[in-house]
Design a protein around this motif. Structure first.
Motif, PDB file in Angstrom:
ATOM      1  N   VAL A 219    -121.250 -37.487 -23.418  1.00 28.12           N
ATOM      2  CA  VAL A 219    -120.837 -38.750 -22.809  1.00 28.12           C
ATOM      3  C   VAL A 219    -121.063 -39.912 -23.768  1.00 28.12           C
ATOM      4  O   VAL A 219    -120.190 -40.773 -23.945  1.00 28.12           O
ATOM      5  CB  VAL A 219    -121.597 -38.976 -21.479  1.00 28.12           C
ATOM      6  N   LYS A 220    -122.220 -39.953 -24.416  1.00 26.79           N
ATOM      7  CA  LYS A 220    -122.501 -41.055 -25.342  1.00 26.79           C
ATOM      8  C   LYS A 220    -121.539 -41.055 -26.522  1.00 26.79           C
ATOM      9  O   LYS A 220    -121.007 -42.110 -26.905  1.00 26.79           O
ATOM     10  CB  LYS A 220    -123.953 -40.974 -25.820  1.00 26.79           C
ATOM     11  N   MET A 221    -121.301 -39.888 -27.112  1.00 23.43           N
ATOM     12  CA  MET A 221    -120.390 -39.818 -28.249  1.00 23.43           C
ATOM     13  C   MET A 221    -118.963 -40.177 -27.832  1.00 23.43           C
ATOM     14  O   MET A 221    -118.247 -40.888 -28.554  1.00 23.43           O
ATOM     15  CB  MET A 221    -120.424 -38.418 -28.868  1.00 23.43           C
ATOM     16  N   ALA A 222    -118.544 -39.705 -26.667  1.00 26.38           N
ATOM     17  CA  ALA A 222    -117.172 -39.965 -26.213  1.00 26.38           C
ATOM     18  C   ALA A 222    -116.966 -41.432 -25.851  1.00 26.38           C
ATOM     19  O   ALA A 222    -115.948 -42.029 -26.210  1.00 26.38           O
ATOM     20  CB  ALA A 222    -116.844 -39.075 -25.013  1.00 26.38           C
ATOM     21  N   VAL A 223    -117.913 -42.013 -25.143  1.00 31.88           N
ATOM     22  CA  VAL A 223    -117.792 -43.422 -24.764  1.00 31.88           C
ATOM     23  C   VAL A 223    -117.722 -44.303 -26.010  1.00 31.88           C
ATOM     24  O   VAL A 223    -116.895 -45.228 -26.100  1.00 31.88           O
ATOM     25  CB  VAL A 223    -118.956 -43.850 -23.853  1.00 31.88           C
ATOM     26  N   GLY A 224    -118.586 -44.024 -26.987  1.00 32.64           N
ATOM     27  CA  GLY A 224    -118.559 -44.797 -28.221  1.00 32.64           C
ATOM     28  C   GLY A 224    -117.227 -44.680 -28.930  1.00 32.64           C
ATOM     29  O   GLY A 224    -116.679 -45.672 -29.443  1.00 32.64           O
ATOM     30  N   MET A 225    -116.670 -43.460 -28.968  1.00 28.01           N
ATOM     31  CA  MET A 225    -115.378 -43.241 -29.619  1.00 28.01           C
ATOM     32  C   MET A 225    -114.260 -43.960 -28.884  1.00 28.01           C
ATOM     33  O   MET A 225    -113.420 -44.637 -29.493  1.00 28.01           O
ATOM     34  CB  MET A 225    -115.096 -41.738 -29.676  1.00 28.01           C
ATOM     35  N   ILE A 226    -114.225 -43.837 -27.570  1.00 28.58           N
ATOM     36  CA  ILE A 226    -113.154 -44.472 -26.785  1.00 28.58           C
ATOM     37  C   ILE A 226    -113.243 -45.984 -26.888  1.00 28.58           C
ATOM     38  O   ILE A 226    -112.216 -46.675 -26.991  1.00 28.58           O
ATOM     39  CB  ILE A 226    -113.241 -44.014 -25.316  1.00 28.58           C
ATOM     40  N   PHE A 227    -114.456 -46.520 -26.858  1.00 27.08           N
ATOM     41  CA  PHE A 227    -114.645 -47.967 -26.937  1.00 27.08           C
ATOM     42  C   PHE A 227    -114.041 -48.533 -28.222  1.00 27.08           C
ATOM     43  O   PHE A 227    -113.459 -49.624 -28.226  1.00 27.08           O
ATOM     44  CB  PHE A 227    -116.140 -48.292 -26.875  1.00 27.08           C
ATOM     45  N   VAL A 228    -114.156 -47.789 -29.317  1.00 29.59           N
ATOM     46  CA  VAL A 228    -113.640 -48.262 -30.606  1.00 29.59           C
ATOM     47  C   VAL A 228    -112.163 -47.914 -30.781  1.00 29.59           C
ATOM     48  O   VAL A 228    -111.351 -48.755 -31.196  1.00 29.59           O
ATOM     49  CB  VAL A 228    -114.463 -47.658 -31.766  1.00 29.59           C
ATOM     50  N   VAL A 229    -111.792 -46.675 -30.458  1.00 30.22           N
ATOM     51  CA  VAL A 229    -110.470 -46.164 -30.827  1.00 30.22           C
ATOM     52  C   VAL A 229    -109.368 -46.624 -29.874  1.00 30.22           C
ATOM     53  O   VAL A 229    -108.234 -46.863 -30.308  1.00 30.22           O
ATOM     54  CB  VAL A 229    -110.510 -44.620 -30.902  1.00 30.22           C
ATOM     55  N   ALA A 230    -109.660 -46.773 -28.582  1.00 28.81           N
ATOM     56  CA  ALA A 230    -108.601 -47.161 -27.639  1.00 28.81           C
ATOM     57  C   ALA A 230    -108.004 -48.529 -27.960  1.00 28.81           C
ATOM     58  O   ALA A 230    -106.774 -48.671 -28.017  1.00 28.81           O
ATOM     59  CB  ALA A 230    -109.140 -47.119 -26.198  1.00 28.81           C
ATOM     60  N   PRO A 231    -108.803 -49.573 -28.205  1.00 36.48           N
ATOM     61  CA  PRO A 231    -108.193 -50.845 -28.627  1.00 36.48           C
ATOM     62  C   PRO A 231    -107.495 -50.736 -29.987  1.00 36.48           C
ATOM     63  O   PRO A 231    -106.460 -51.368 -30.204  1.00 36.48           O
ATOM     64  CB  PRO A 231    -109.391 -51.809 -28.704  1.00 36.48           C
ATOM     65  N   LEU A 232    -108.073 -49.936 -30.892  1.00 39.61           N
ATOM     66  CA  LEU A 232    -107.428 -49.734 -32.197  1.00 39.61           C
ATOM     67  C   LEU A 232    -106.049 -49.099 -32.021  1.00 39.61           C
ATOM     68  O   LEU A 232    -105.094 -49.475 -32.712  1.00 39.61           O
ATOM     69  CB  LEU A 232    -108.313 -48.849 -33.076  1.00 39.61           C
ATOM     70  N   GLN A 233    -105.951 -48.154 -31.092  1.00 40.80           N
ATOM     71  CA  GLN A 233    -104.662 -47.510 -30.841  1.00 40.80           C
ATOM     72  C   GLN A 233    -103.633 -48.504 -30.324  1.00 40.80           C
ATOM     73  O   GLN A 233    -102.453 -48.435 -30.693  1.00 40.80           O
ATOM     74  CB  GLN A 233    -104.851 -46.366 -29.832  1.00 40.80           C
ATOM     75  N   ALA A 234    -104.054 -49.437 -29.498  1.00 36.27           N
ATOM     76  CA  ALA A 234    -103.134 -50.470 -29.011  1.00 36.27           C
ATOM     77  C   ALA A 234    -102.638 -51.336 -30.163  1.00 36.27           C
ATOM     78  O   ALA A 234    -101.446 -51.693 -30.231  1.00 36.27           O
ATOM     79  CB  ALA A 234    -103.829 -51.330 -27.959  1.00 36.27           C
ATOM     80  N   PHE A 235    -103.528 -51.681 -31.084  1.00 35.61           N
ATOM     81  CA  PHE A 235    -103.142 -52.489 -32.252  1.00 35.61           C
ATOM     82  C   PHE A 235    -102.157 -51.725 -33.141  1.00 35.61           C
ATOM     83  O   PHE A 235    -101.132 -52.269 -33.573  1.00 35.61           O
ATOM     84  CB  PHE A 235    -104.392 -52.870 -33.039  1.00 35.61           C
ATOM     85  N   ILE A 236    -102.456 -50.436 -33.398  1.00 34.29           N
ATOM     86  CA  ILE A 236    -101.553 -49.618 -34.214  1.00 34.29           C
ATOM     87  C   ILE A 236    -100.210 -49.453 -33.515  1.00 34.29           C
ATOM     88  O   ILE A 236     -99.149 -49.511 -34.146  1.00 34.29           O
ATOM     89  CB  ILE A 236    -102.183 -48.244 -34.499  1.00 34.29           C
ATOM     90  N   GLY A 237    -100.248 -49.268 -32.204  1.00 32.63           N
ATOM     91  CA  GLY A 237     -99.007 -49.134 -31.452  1.00 32.63           C
ATOM     92  C   GLY A 237     -98.140 -50.370 -31.533  1.00 32.63           C
ATOM     93  O   GLY A 237     -96.912 -50.285 -31.619  1.00 32.63           O
ATOM     94  N   ASP A 238     -98.770 -51.547 -31.532  1.00 31.06           N
ATOM     95  CA  ASP A 238     -98.012 -52.791 -31.678  1.00 31.06           C
ATOM     96  C   ASP A 238     -97.339 -52.863 -33.044  1.00 31.06           C
ATOM     97  O   ASP A 238     -96.158 -53.223 -33.151  1.00 31.06           O
ATOM     98  CB  ASP A 238     -98.940 -53.980 -31.476  1.00 31.06           C
ATOM     99  N   LEU A 239     -98.065 -52.489 -34.094  1.00 29.53           N
ATOM    100  CA  LEU A 239     -97.475 -52.477 -35.434  1.00 29.53           C
ATOM    101  C   LEU A 239     -96.339 -51.459 -35.523  1.00 29.53           C
ATOM    102  O   LEU A 239     -95.293 -51.721 -36.148  1.00 29.53           O
ATOM    103  CB  LEU A 239     -98.547 -52.136 -36.472  1.00 29.53           C
ATOM    104  N   HIS A 240     -96.536 -50.320 -34.892  1.00 32.62           N
ATOM    105  CA  HIS A 240     -95.494 -49.295 -34.874  1.00 32.62           C
ATOM    106  C   HIS A 240     -94.243 -49.797 -34.152  1.00 32.62           C
ATOM    107  O   HIS A 240     -93.109 -49.549 -34.578  1.00 32.62           O
ATOM    108  CB  HIS A 240     -96.041 -48.035 -34.203  1.00 32.62           C
TER     109      HIS A 240
END
Length: 463
Positions: A219-240
């Protein structure tokens, strides 16, 4: 009703690729997670990381095997159903797929056996190294496949001679205009999807009161990953999206349900695109917002579907609704990461049963988002199989609609059976949980004691 060979061939490829893409994406994410767990184990010596690495390696093995099997069928379809495609662009696409086999698949296959079966048979440093190389190999595999797919959307570095594409500049072919954005978007999606699955499994164990230490680690590893990567994915998606607007404006118009290029682009929240009337029915929209997002101008305008001849427009239903499903799931993941991180910071996540129940149900949504994104990407490219080079209707093999219908029916039966068995077996592994190894992994390269006959039979199967 007369069967249409082109439609059946497209349905067949779409069906098989939809099954296939789920497993490589999951394999990319899990292999990276296993490598991370083993590196943490080597650094800290904490047994929970080793236990979790063994657990997720079993699931990776099933996912990897199903991805390989389903991918072989796709390769054959290039020759059986789409021979004209292979003839026209094979000089470009063929080497890219060949590079994937040479630089990635062979790399994975070489070290996969050590990763799967080397827990007690090789020094720990070699086993950890093998896991890292497999993770790198899966990423390299994604690199070449996405390069080939991106070239079909934004061809570059080639010339046409007598209707055949010939490569001129391999760097331009590989790093074609849409590739960096598509590669970053897909790889991030794979890692994010895996993090959500890990979170769901960890929360499932917390709710059941099982595997407490391992569940908390997941849970700790997944929450940390999602917290960082999910907003990053939105930013990359906008550039795409901005890159797609530059090179494939018809696709963006279909995604937005935008008809009139003379009008500012509204953010269409929901509608039913009506191709015959060239309008959206039952639309709920926010005026000008999409124009602001796409052009950074309140009065921003882009080409509408009416600016393209009807025969040059992509299908509307798939890109329009697929895009909204993908975005909605992405926003849900961002919210999950923020809420999870807040609860973790307050040390309330272990007692927040409402969060655990919700998170335990999220595991399929990453795969749904990946499939939705591929529907947007591939249907949005139509009517071209290679944009501006070859139309899909002209890429078909001289194969009968009847044979395509029969093979499609067989694929549906076989794939459904294989997929069901795979999911059932993965669920059994999850139910069994991350149990500690029978024999502790030797540390610092020390050999383990010899396995008994019974242990030697059980170990390779992951039992």
């Amino acid at each position: 009703m007369e069967l249409d060979a082109a439609i059946l061939a497209r349905i067949q490829f779409a069906f098989t690729v939809s099954f296939h893409i789920v497993f490589p994406a999951f394999s990319i994410g899990i292999s990276a997670y296993v490598a991370t767990l083993l590196l943490l184990w080597k650094q800290t010596g904490a047994d929970r990381f080793h236990t979790l690495a063994r657990f997720w390696t079993k699931i990776f093995a099933v996912s990897f095997a199903m991805g390989v099997v389903s991918g072989i069928v796709l390769s054959y379809q290039f020759g059986t159903n789409w021979s004209r495609f292979s003839e026209v662009v094979g000089n470009v696409i063929g080497p890219l797929i060949g590079y994937e086999v040479l630089t990635a698949f062979f790399l994975e296959a070489t070290f996969l056996g050590i990763m799967l079966f080397g827990w007690t048979r090789v020094p720990s440093w070699l086993h950890v190294t093998a896991a890292c190389i497999v993770a790198i190999g899966t990423a390299i595999s994604g690199f070449w496949i996405l390069s080939a797919n991106s070239w079909m959307h934004t061809p570059a570095g080639f010339e046409m001679r007598d209707g055949i594409a010939y490569p001129l500049d391999w760097l331009k072919i590989i790093f074609n205009p849409s590739f960096p954005y598509r590669f970053a978007h897909m790889m991030t999606a794979a890692y994010l999807t895996t993090a959500v699955v890990v979170l769901s499994v960890g929360c499932r164990y917390l709710l059941q009161g099982k595997f407490g230490e391992e569940a908390r680690t997941m849970v700790k590893m997944a929450v940390g990953m999602i917290f960082v990567v999910a907003p990053l994915q939105a930013f990359i998606g906008d550039l795409h999206g901005l890159n797609t607007l530059e090179h494939q404006p018809a696709k963006v118009a279909a995604m937005e349900g935008h008809w009139d290029g003379a009008e500012p682009v509204a953010l269409s929240l929901f509608a039913i695109p009506n191709s015959e009337a060239e309008r959206n029915d039952y639309e709920l929209a926010i005026p000008r917002l999409s124009g602001l997002i796409l052009t950074h101008d309140w009065d921003g305008r882009i080409k509408g579907l009416k600016d393209f001849a009807p025969q040059d427009r992509p299908p509307l239903i798939g890109p329009y609704f697929g895009f909204r499903i993908m975005v909605a799931i992405g926003l849900l993941f961002i919210a999950t990461g923020i809420v999870g991180a807040w609860l973790w910071w307050r040390d309330e996540i272990w007692d927040a049963r409402w969060f655990q129940r919700g998170a335990s149900l999220l595991w399929p949504l990453g795969f749904v988002a990946i499939l939705s994104g591929w529907i947007v990407t591939e249907q949005g490219r139509q009517p071209w199989i290679a944009a501006g080079v070859l139309r899909t209707a002209d890429a078909l093999s001289p194969v009968s609609a009847t044979s395509l219908a029969i093979s499609l029916a067989l694929f549906v039966i076989v794939y459904t059976a294989v997929f069901s068995v795979g999911v059932y077996y993965i669920n059994r592994l999850i139910n069994k949980g991350p149990t500690p190894a029978v024999i502790a992994q030797p540390k610092h390269g020390a050999p383990g004691r010899p396995l008994s006959a019974a242990e030697d039979a059980l170990e390779p199967a992951g039992v």
